[in-house]
Design a protein around this motif. Structure first.
Motif, PDB file in Angstrom:
ATOM      1  N   SER A  70       3.561   9.753   8.423  1.00  0.00           N
ATOM      2  CA  SER A  70       2.408  10.855   8.330  1.00  0.00           C
ATOM      3  C   SER A  70       1.145  10.201   8.811  1.00  0.00           C
ATOM      4  CB  SER A  70       2.608  11.527   6.886  1.00  0.00           C
ATOM      5  OG  SER A  70       1.955  10.112   6.113  1.00  0.00           O
ATOM      6  N   ALA A  71       0.230  11.110   8.894  1.00  0.00           N
ATOM      7  CA  ALA A  71      -1.229  10.620   9.269  1.00  0.00           C
ATOM      8  C   ALA A  71      -1.811   9.788   8.295  1.00  0.00           C
ATOM      9  CB  ALA A  71      -2.202  12.015   9.532  1.00  0.00           C
ATOM     10  N   GLY A  72      -1.527  10.061   6.923  1.00  0.00           N
ATOM     11  CA  GLY A  72      -2.033   9.108   5.878  1.00  0.00           C
ATOM     12  C   GLY A  72      -1.278   7.820   5.966  1.00  0.00           C
ATOM     13  N   GLU A  73       0.199   7.627   6.190  1.00  0.00           N
ATOM     14  CA  GLU A  73       0.790   6.441   6.415  1.00  0.00           C
ATOM     15  C   GLU A  73       0.307   5.563   7.698  1.00  0.00           C
ATOM     16  OE1 GLU A  73       4.893   8.142   4.292  1.00  0.00           O
ATOM     17  OE2 GLU A  73       4.804   8.254   6.387  1.00  0.00           O
ATOM     18  N   LYS A  74      -0.063   6.358   8.769  1.00  0.00           N
ATOM     19  CA  LYS A  74      -0.532   5.509   9.883  1.00  0.00           C
ATOM     20  C   LYS A  74      -1.715   4.983   9.465  1.00  0.00           C
ATOM     21  CE  LYS A  74       1.836   8.609  13.354  1.00  0.00           C
ATOM     22  NZ  LYS A  74       1.435   9.700  14.456  1.00  0.00           N
ATOM     23  N   LEU A  80       0.879  -1.270   0.047  1.00  0.00           N
ATOM     24  CA  LEU A  80      -0.057   0.126   0.075  1.00  0.00           C
ATOM     25  C   LEU A  80       0.541   1.318   0.087  1.00  0.00           C
ATOM     26  CD1 LEU A  80      -2.778  -0.795   2.307  1.00  0.00           C
ATOM     27  CD2 LEU A  80      -2.859  -0.849   0.135  1.00  0.00           C
ATOM     28  N   LEU A  81       1.889   1.293   0.719  1.00  0.00           N
ATOM     29  CA  LEU A  81       2.715   2.549   1.050  1.00  0.00           C
ATOM     30  C   LEU A  81       3.596   2.604  -0.345  1.00  0.00           C
ATOM     31  CD1 LEU A  81       3.507   4.435   3.109  1.00  0.00           C
ATOM     32  CD2 LEU A  81       5.396   2.989   3.599  1.00  0.00           C
ATOM     33  N   HIS A  82       3.871   1.714  -0.967  1.00  0.00           N
ATOM     34  CA  HIS A  82       4.547   2.035  -2.130  1.00  0.00           C
ATOM     35  C   HIS A  82       5.948   2.537  -2.073  1.00  0.00           C
ATOM     36  CE1 HIS A  82       4.957   1.395  -6.271  1.00  0.00           C
ATOM     37  NE2 HIS A  82       5.143   2.708  -6.888  1.00  0.00           N
ATOM     38  N   LYS A  83       6.412   2.590  -0.693  1.00  0.00           N
ATOM     39  CA  LYS A  83       7.757   3.335  -0.434  1.00  0.00           C
ATOM     40  C   LYS A  83       8.490   2.187   0.158  1.00  0.00           C
ATOM     41  CE  LYS A  83       7.265   7.424   1.259  1.00  0.00           C
ATOM     42  NZ  LYS A  83       7.200   8.295   2.132  1.00  0.00           N
ATOM     43  N   SER A  84       9.390   1.417  -0.739  1.00  0.00           N
ATOM     44  CA  SER A  84       9.810   0.011  -0.066  1.00  0.00           C
ATOM     45  C   SER A  84      11.065   0.382   1.061  1.00  0.00           C
ATOM     46  CB  SER A  84      10.455  -0.591  -1.187  1.00  0.00           C
ATOM     47  OG  SER A  84      11.419  -0.084  -2.036  1.00  0.00           O
ATOM     48  N   ASP A  85      11.633   1.583   1.007  1.00  0.00           N
ATOM     49  CA  ASP A  85      12.828   2.011   1.937  1.00  0.00           C
ATOM     50  C   ASP A  85      12.305   2.242   3.127  1.00  0.00           C
ATOM     51  OD1 ASP A  85      13.770   5.342   0.575  1.00  0.00           O
ATOM     52  OD2 ASP A  85      11.869   4.314   0.835  1.00  0.00           O
ATOM     53  N   LEU A  86      11.275   2.720   3.315  1.00  0.00           N
ATOM     54  CA  LEU A  86      10.801   3.217   4.757  1.00  0.00           C
ATOM     55  C   LEU A  86      10.910   1.989   5.929  1.00  0.00           C
ATOM     56  CD1 LEU A  86       9.784   5.571   6.378  1.00  0.00           C
ATOM     57  CD2 LEU A  86       7.518   5.202   5.730  1.00  0.00           C
ATOM     58  N   VAL A  87       9.931   1.054   5.569  1.00  0.00           N
ATOM     59  CA  VAL A  87       9.716  -0.043   6.611  1.00  0.00           C
ATOM     60  C   VAL A  87       9.942  -0.985   5.807  1.00  0.00           C
ATOM     61  CG1 VAL A  87       8.028  -0.887   7.833  1.00  0.00           C
ATOM     62  CG2 VAL A  87       8.017   1.344   7.576  1.00  0.00           C
ATOM     63  N   HIS A  88      10.819  -1.981   6.663  1.00  0.00           N
ATOM     64  CA  HIS A  88      11.319  -3.553   5.918  1.00  0.00           C
ATOM     65  C   HIS A  88      10.517  -4.452   6.731  1.00  0.00           C
ATOM     66  CE1 HIS A  88      13.732  -6.603   4.134  1.00  0.00           C
ATOM     67  NE2 HIS A  88      14.179  -7.004   5.588  1.00  0.00           N
ATOM     68  N   ARG A  89      10.218  -4.219   8.092  1.00  0.00           N
ATOM     69  CA  ARG A  89       9.448  -5.514   8.797  1.00  0.00           C
ATOM     70  C   ARG A  89       8.477  -4.687   9.725  1.00  0.00           C
ATOM     71  NH1 ARG A  89      10.219  -8.620  13.479  1.00  0.00           N
ATOM     72  NH2 ARG A  89      12.072  -7.232  14.123  1.00  0.00           N
ATOM     73  N   ASN A 136      -3.277   4.835  -3.795  1.00  0.00           N
ATOM     74  CA  ASN A 136      -2.556   3.438  -3.484  1.00  0.00           C
ATOM     75  C   ASN A 136      -3.690   2.672  -3.107  1.00  0.00           C
ATOM     76  OD1 ASN A 136      -0.170   4.321  -4.023  1.00  0.00           O
ATOM     77  ND2 ASN A 136       0.408   4.768  -1.835  1.00  0.00           N
ATOM     78  N   LEU A 137      -4.796   3.275  -2.343  1.00  0.00           N
ATOM     79  CA  LEU A 137      -5.791   2.439  -1.721  1.00  0.00           C
ATOM     80  C   LEU A 137      -6.748   2.045  -2.975  1.00  0.00           C
ATOM     81  CD1 LEU A 137      -7.091   3.877   1.631  1.00  0.00           C
ATOM     82  CD2 LEU A 137      -5.696   1.924   1.257  1.00  0.00           C
ATOM     83  N   VAL A 138      -7.093   2.996  -3.650  1.00  0.00           N
ATOM     84  CA  VAL A 138      -8.021   2.584  -4.897  1.00  0.00           C
ATOM     85  C   VAL A 138      -7.575   1.822  -5.890  1.00  0.00           C
ATOM     86  CG1 VAL A 138      -9.003   3.599  -6.855  1.00  0.00           C
ATOM     87  CG2 VAL A 138      -9.134   5.044  -4.708  1.00  0.00           C
ATOM     88  N   GLU A 139      -6.037   1.751  -6.200  1.00  0.00           N
ATOM     89  CA  GLU A 139      -5.335   0.981  -7.130  1.00  0.00           C
ATOM     90  C   GLU A 139      -4.881  -0.414  -6.443  1.00  0.00           C
ATOM     91  OE1 GLU A 139      -3.579   4.784  -9.669  1.00  0.00           O
ATOM     92  OE2 GLU A 139      -2.342   3.021  -8.795  1.00  0.00           O
ATOM     93  N   LEU A 191      -2.660   3.866   6.381  1.00  0.00           N
ATOM     94  CA  LEU A 191      -2.349   2.796   5.638  1.00  0.00           C
ATOM     95  C   LEU A 191      -1.788   1.752   6.265  1.00  0.00           C
ATOM     96  CD1 LEU A 191      -0.609   4.631   2.487  1.00  0.00           C
ATOM     97  CD2 LEU A 191      -2.906   3.640   2.942  1.00  0.00           C
ATOM     98  N   LEU A 192      -1.125   1.860   7.705  1.00  0.00           N
ATOM     99  CA  LEU A 192      -0.506   0.981   8.430  1.00  0.00           C
ATOM    100  C   LEU A 192      -1.658   0.021   9.106  1.00  0.00           C
ATOM    101  CD1 LEU A 192       1.526  -0.598   9.748  1.00  0.00           C
ATOM    102  CD2 LEU A 192       1.654   1.222  11.513  1.00  0.00           C
ATOM    103  N   ALA A 193      -2.900   0.998   9.583  1.00  0.00           N
ATOM    104  CA  ALA A 193      -3.993   0.594  10.087  1.00  0.00           C
ATOM    105  C   ALA A 193      -4.898  -0.452   9.260  1.00  0.00           C
ATOM    106  CB  ALA A 193      -5.135   1.548  10.757  1.00  0.00           C
ATOM    107  N   ILE A 194      -5.138  -0.143   7.938  1.00  0.00           N
ATOM    108  CA  ILE A 194      -5.526  -0.697   6.988  1.00  0.00           C
ATOM    109  C   ILE A 194      -4.915  -2.084   6.609  1.00  0.00           C
ATOM    110  CG2 ILE A 194      -6.340  -0.652   4.593  1.00  0.00           C
ATOM    111  CD1 ILE A 194      -7.113   2.294   4.989  1.00  0.00           C
TER     112      ILE A 194
END
Length: 664
Positions: free
Chosen positions: A564-568, A529-538, A605-608, A570-573
């Motif tokens: 960010s609030a949006g990334e949080k 969902l995040l489409h940002k592979s370098d931010l979180v690995h696990r 990201n959510l829509v697609e 996405l984490l919950a979803i």
């Protein structure tokens, strides 16, 4: 499980009979996961979610507008205000699921009228066979147990949820108890815990059967104490969790007060005296530097104005000195040549030879005159001592100039430091504002100290109760060993204890296994969902609190506040999505207000990525600003939408009708 159809009649803002086809199958061979329902705020989207919950669970439904109302009052509240008195309010939900490897279809029907008799609705379960429907009265009597096996009410909020629920889950460090219980139920962890409780009940029952009257009384006294302590422990534990939340809020307020104290000049105001002292000291040092420069100016430094003239005079003096020395040498040589010629005349050297020697000496003198004694007027006429003094003056002048440059640099630095200190003093808060800032900061600090003291006291009490409960359990076990386990049924109790130990190990391993799988799924979903592979690995999940921890590629923790609030959200979803995937249950997902608090990139990201893959059936209840024209066009192009409806709300009549199509 698939929801096939929802029928509303005089329910909430839905006047008359409204039919919504929820079947994701477009035709016999094709299906799309998304059922899209659009409506403005207050137009009846949340009412649709409540209708699904109410149809499935009746009095146990966790509806949004029920609050503390009794079930009868809630049903009365749901009746449409314009409904005829002779018409009942009606909800129907048709669904399909697999039973004994065969698809079966049921239609749940609930009807009631205003102020229903006995505060209940009428429940009917219709078995759908091809085009026929017939009442299954046997299923009505066991409906609560039946639906619990399909979609337990405890986990329903993990499949039927709204944007506010996701926001709340995203902002909390630890999921709320109701979500934790739902997670345990979804992962199947509660089965092992329920089995442990059942074994404990069986063991206590056997103890009572084996004990005599006195033993039974003592045993019941220990059990009563244990029960009281466990109840107090649960209550105190809840208080501890509440105080921990309050402590975080208080610490956040304290940080805000401190930031305000700094930004509005409180810190500088507190240091005003020290800053003014530093400023005065710098001024004194500046004056001292100025005085030193004055002393330099009173010495030879003014000669720097004519330094080129002095250098020129030194050059001229040295030149005249060399000419003077050459003249002296020439005179000495001339006298010597004279004596040499006289001597040669006396010793009898021929005139011819003497003339040649004389010619040579004359030419040599001429050469000397042309090389060293060029015709030039000597005007400075400086002696050797004067030349030496002039050289000393120039040397001393150069050193004085270097010292003056150094003093000037120091002077400028001191002046800049004075300007900086004066600016800091000027930005300091006024005494009145400073007092207000200090009072606000002290109040926040005192509040943190008070809440922290209460939290620590409660935590100590929790620890004390844990020790007391452990001791009572130990006493109960020892009592059993000494007085009861000698009876002829001691093997039952002993076996139960072994089973409990084994079950404890099983629970721990089951929890680790489930959570390890859940961590993998949540990590995969979040990165997808995040489409940002370098931010979180696990993504790691705590085995007790189910709180989430993030780690980068190097294994370094990533603080959640960096998201960010949006990334949080996405984490919950991703957490909810991972739970659904790990549970293995093929259940529909219904989302109310799915994108209200997300920015455009996260919405995309959510829509697609999420909506088309969240489940085999995804019911989206959205406003025109959440899933807008761009988003709905993307879903249509990806062939993800099976059906589209528009909840048309008439503000004059306060009624909602369901129409085919979407906003665009």
């Amino acid at each position: 499980m698939i929801f096939l159809e929802l029928v509303l009649q005089n329910f909430g803002p839905y006047f008359g009979k409204q039919v919504i086809n929820l079947d994701p199958k477009i035709d016999k061979d094709n299906s799309c996961p998304i059922i899209l329902l659009g409506g403005m705020n207050g137009g009846g989207k949340t009412t649709l979610m409540d209708a699904i919950r109410l149809a499935l669970y009746g009095p146990r439904a966790q509806c949004s507008t029920r609050g503390n109302l009794s079930y009868g009052d809630f049903l009365t509240q749901c009746v449409n205000s314009h409904a005829p008195t002779n018409e009942k309010t009606r909800i129907e939900l048709a669904f399909e699921h697999i039973e004994n490897d065969k698809p079966v279809k049921y239609r749940v029907v609930r009807t009631w009228e205003k102020n229903p008799k006995d505060g209940k609705d009428h429940l009917g379960i219709l078995d759908i066979r091809e085009n026929d429907e017939w009442l299954d009265t046997a299923l009505v009597n066991i409906w609560d147990e039946y639906i619990e096996n399909l979609l337990p009410v405890g986990i329903s909020n993990l499949f039927l949820f709204d944007g506010e629920q996701v926001k709340e889950l995203a902002e909390q460090e630890i999921p709320p108890p109701i979500v934790v219980d739902a997670i345990r139920a979804l992962l199947g962890l509660e089965l092992a815990e329920r089995l442990a409780v059942d074994i404990e009940i069986l063991t206590n029952r056997k103890r009572k059967e084996l004990a005599d009257t006195k033993d039974l009384a003592n045993l019941e006294e220990i059990e009563q104490k244990l029960k009281q302590q466990e109840e107090e422990y649960q209550a105190t534990k809840e208080v501890e969790i509440s105080l921990a939340t309050s402590l975080k809020d208080a610490e956040k307020e304290q940080q805000e007060a401190f930031d305000k104290f700094i930004s509005e000049g409180g810190k500088i105001a507190a240091e005003r005296t020290q800053l003014e002292k530093q400023r005065d000291q710098k001024k004194a040092e500046t004056e001292e530097s100025r005085q030193g420069m004055c002393e330099l100016a009173a010495d030879v430094l003014p000669l720097a104005l004519i330094e080129p003239l002095l250098t020129q005079a030194q050059t001229q003096a040295e030149k005249e000195f060399r000419i003077s020395q050459a003249q002296i040498a020439r005179d000495i040589l001339f006298e010597r040549d004279k004596r040499l010629l006289n001597w040669m005349s006396q010793v009898g050297i021929s005139e011819e030879q003497i003339d040649k020697i004389k010619t040579f000496l004359d030419q040599d003198v001429e050469t000397l005159n042309s090389s060293f004694l060029q015709p030039e007027e000597l005007w400075l006429l400086a002696d050797a001592e004067t030349l030496s003094q002039l050289g000393n003056v120039l040397y001393y002048l150069q050193n004085t100039k270097n010292l003056a440059k150094q003093q000037l640099g120091i002077f400028k630095n001191k002046e800049e430091e004075i300007i900086t200190l004066e600016r800091q003093v000027q930005t300091a808060a006024s005494p009145e504002d400073y007092n207000k800032l200090v009072q606000a900061l002290q109040k926040a600090q005192n509040h943190v100290a008070e809440v922290k003291a209460n939290w620590e006291a409660t935590r100590r009490r929790v620890t004390e109760l844990e020790d007391v409960i452990e001791k009572l359990k130990k006493d109960l076990k020892e009592y059993t060993v000494q007085t009861i386990d000698r009876k002829n049924r001691e093997h039952i109790i002993a076996a139960s204890a072994k089973v409990q130990d084994t079950l404890k190990i099983f629970r721990e391993k089951l929890t680790l296994r489930k959570l390890n799988k859940l961590e993998v799924e949540v990590t995969e979903c979040f990165r997808y969902l995040l489409h940002k592979s370098d931010l979180v690995h696990r993504v790691a999940i705590d085995t007790h609190s189910f709180s989430l921890s993030l780690y980068d590629l190097q294994g370094t923790p990533v603080p959640k506040h960096r998201l960010s609030a949006g990334e949080k959200q996405l984490l919950a979803i991703a957490f909810l999505w991972g739970l659904a995937r790990v549970s293995g249950r093929r259940l529909p997902v219904a989302i109310d207000t799915p994108l209200g608090r997300l920015d455009s990139s996260h919405r995309s990201n959510l829509v697609e990525r999420y909506f088309p893959s969240a489940s085999h059936q995804v019911i989206l209840l959205s406003t025109d600003t959440e899933i807008g024209q761009k988003e709905v066009q993307a879903l249509r192009e990806n062939e993800a939408i099976a059906r589209e409806y528009l909840l048309k709300y008439d503000s004059s009549t306060r009624q909602t009708t369901v129409q085919p199509g979407y906003f665009w």
